[in-house]
Design an enzyme around this catalytic site. Structure first.
Site, short mmCIF file in Angstrom:
data_model
loop_
_atom_site.label_atom_id
_atom_site.label_comp_id
_atom_site.label_asym_id
_atom_site.label_seq_id
_atom_site.Cartn_x
_atom_site.Cartn_y
_atom_site.Cartn_z
N ARG A 37 0.81 -1.22 0.00
CA ARG A 37 0.00 0.00 0.00
C ARG A 37 0.85 1.27 0.00
NH1 ARG A 37 -5.42 -1.62 3.54
NH2 ARG A 37 -6.56 -2.39 1.72
N LYS A 198 -18.89 -18.32 2.27
CA LYS A 198 -20.30 -18.10 2.62
C LYS A 198 -21.12 -17.41 1.54
CE LYS A 198 -19.97 -18.11 7.59
NZ LYS A 198 -20.00 -17.29 8.80
N GLY A 356 -9.74 -9.67 -0.48
CA GLY A 356 -8.66 -10.18 0.38
C GLY A 356 -8.11 -11.55 0.02
N GLY A 379 -13.11 -4.60 1.26
CA GLY A 379 -14.51 -4.19 1.33
C GLY A 379 -14.93 -3.32 0.16
C1 3PG Z 1 -8.97 -1.65 4.55
O1 3PG Z 1 -7.89 -1.93 5.09
O2 3PG Z 1 -9.75 -2.50 4.13
C2 3PG Z 1 -9.29 -0.21 4.36
O3 3PG Z 1 -8.22 0.58 4.75
C3 3PG Z 1 -10.54 0.15 5.11
O4 3PG Z 1 -10.36 -0.05 6.49
P1 3PG Z 1 -11.63 -0.17 7.43
O5 3PG Z 1 -12.28 -1.48 7.08
O6 3PG Z 1 -11.12 -0.13 8.84
O7 3PG Z 1 -12.54 0.99 7.11
#
Ligand code: 3PG
Ligand code: MG
Length: 398
Positions: A37, A198, A356, A379
């Site tokens: 990152r 899931k 992920g 996410g």
């Molecule tokens: C992540 O690592 O997925 C992003 O930086 C978002 O982090 P968060 O889920 O704590 O908002």
């Protein structure tokens, strides 16, 4: 969608850019274990520096819940970042007010300061307007280079963009272009692979995809739920049996929308999930015992999926096909990943993967660099696949 990029920003010499990056890196004992990152942010930082701008980096780390938590300081990133940039990086003990203002004022043109964890302020996650204004007062322009945090409507990802000219950074731009090529405006036919354990966590995603794709292959634990819903014996496999109706609804909707669903036609079964466990391949539909667990897709399923990939021009992939962390149950995921890499290298396929587990799976197969794009967003990538607008991206729309 169209969005503004740094190419639309005009001359930048002497200006201060407030750059939202995602430096939520994995750390152990105060040391970064994966600096991806940081590297992802370099093109934007360097572009701004070369244009003569001052660069103030704004980021969150972990979830301090609006309090100063010293172990969640961004300070340990200063040295690794300055090593990557090949020039010094200053640090400001707070991301707004006196410390931030002074640190930015003291920068030369092309200088870089890292501001302390924005989530030390409760106003950040509340997307407080006054706080967003304070952030905006630090700079002349706002650049968002944090796609992976763009699903959050926070002051540093959304609110501040209302107060300053706002642009997508280089990594944000690359990400949005890749995502558009995969799902926004793709070359057809388009195939999706959705795996993972899931159904319940990927319902919105599956519903969105069946309306957009020509084919959808379902793998991993969630395939067990779909097989179970079709009356297939899954023995003692991981599955969400209470999601059987939902799985059938998704199949019906897919049929109505002309999306072909590919479920495994053979599976790899073992009684325990451990490396090198005794495994056997069975056709789906064969009788299993209560302690048999389906842990991977079988070779016939892989061959059928690879043929479907050959018939496609675009692939979007989220989630592994089996328990890839535990060989030999990585076989299907690795075989398909390698096939995808070959088709992509040959120029026959646009392949975008993300989320992920998917990044680890593609890394495990050794093909990360061969795909068109691999998103490290978790996410945010999922919400985008669900078809949801991302507040941090919407704020950049032209
Ligand atoms: C992540 O690592 O997925 C992003 O930086 C978002 O982090 P968060 O889920 O704590 O908002
Ligand atoms: Mg997270």
């Amino acid at each position: 969608m169209t969005f503004r990029t740094l190419d639309d920003a005009g001359p930048l010499a002497g200006k201060t850019a407030l750059v939202r990056v995602d430096f939520n890196v994995p750390m152990e004992d105060g040391r970064i274990t994966d600096d991806t990152r940081l590297r992802v942010a370099l093109p934007t930082i360097n572009k701004l520096r070369e244009a003569g701008a001052k660069v103030a980096l704004l980021a969150h780390f972990d979830r301090p819940k609006g309090k100063v938590v010293p172990s969640m300081s961004l300070k340990p990133l200063v040295t690794p970042l300055s090593e990557l940039l090949g020039s010094p990086v200053r640090f400001a003990e707070d991301c707004v007010g006196g410390p931030a203002i002074a640190a930015i004022r003291d920068l030369d043109a092309g200088g870089v300061v890292l501001l302390e964890n924005v989530r030390f302020h409760a106003a950040e996650e509340a997307n407080d307007a006054e706080f967003a204004t304070s952030l905006s007062e630090l700079a002349d322009l706002y650049v968002n280079d944090a796609f992976s945090a763009a699903h959050r409507a926070h002051a540093s990802t959304e609110g501040v963009a209302r107060h300053l000219p706002a642009y997508a950074g280089e990594s944000m731009r690359r990400e949005l272009e890749a995502l558009d090529a995969a799902l926004g405006n793709p070359k057809k036919p388009v195939i999706g692979i959705v795996g993972g354990s899931k159904v319940s966590t990927k319902l919105d995603l599956l519903k969105n995809l069946v309306g957009k794709l020509d084919r959808l292959a379902i793998g991993g634990g969630m395939a067990n739920t779909f097989l179970f819903a079709q009356g297939v014996d899954i023995g003692g496999s991981l599955a969400e049996k209470d999601m059987a109706d939902t799985a059938r609804e998704i199949m019906t909707e897919a049929a109505a929308k002309g999306c072909e669903i590919l479920l495994p036609v053979d599976v790899v079964v073992a009684t325990e999930v451990k490396p090198g466990a005794a495994a056997r391949t069975v056709k789906t539909g064969e009788t299993l015992s209560a302690d048999d667990k389906i842990l991977d897709a079988g070779p016939d399923s892989v061959a059928r999926l690879n043929a479907a990939i050959d018939a496609s021009k675009t692939l979007i992939w989220n989630g592994p096909l089996g328990v890839f962390e535990v060989p030999p149950f990585d076989a299907a995921t690795v075989a398909v990943a390698k096939h995808v890499a070959d088709r992509t290298k040959a120029g026959d396929l646009i392949a975008v993967a993300g989320g992920g587990d998917t990044v680890s799976a593609v890394n495990h197969a050794g093909v990360t660099d061969d795909l068109t794009f691999v998103s490290t967003a978790g996410g945010a990538f999922l919400e985008w696949m669900e078809g949801k607008p991302l507040p941090g991206v919407e704020a950049l729309s032209a």
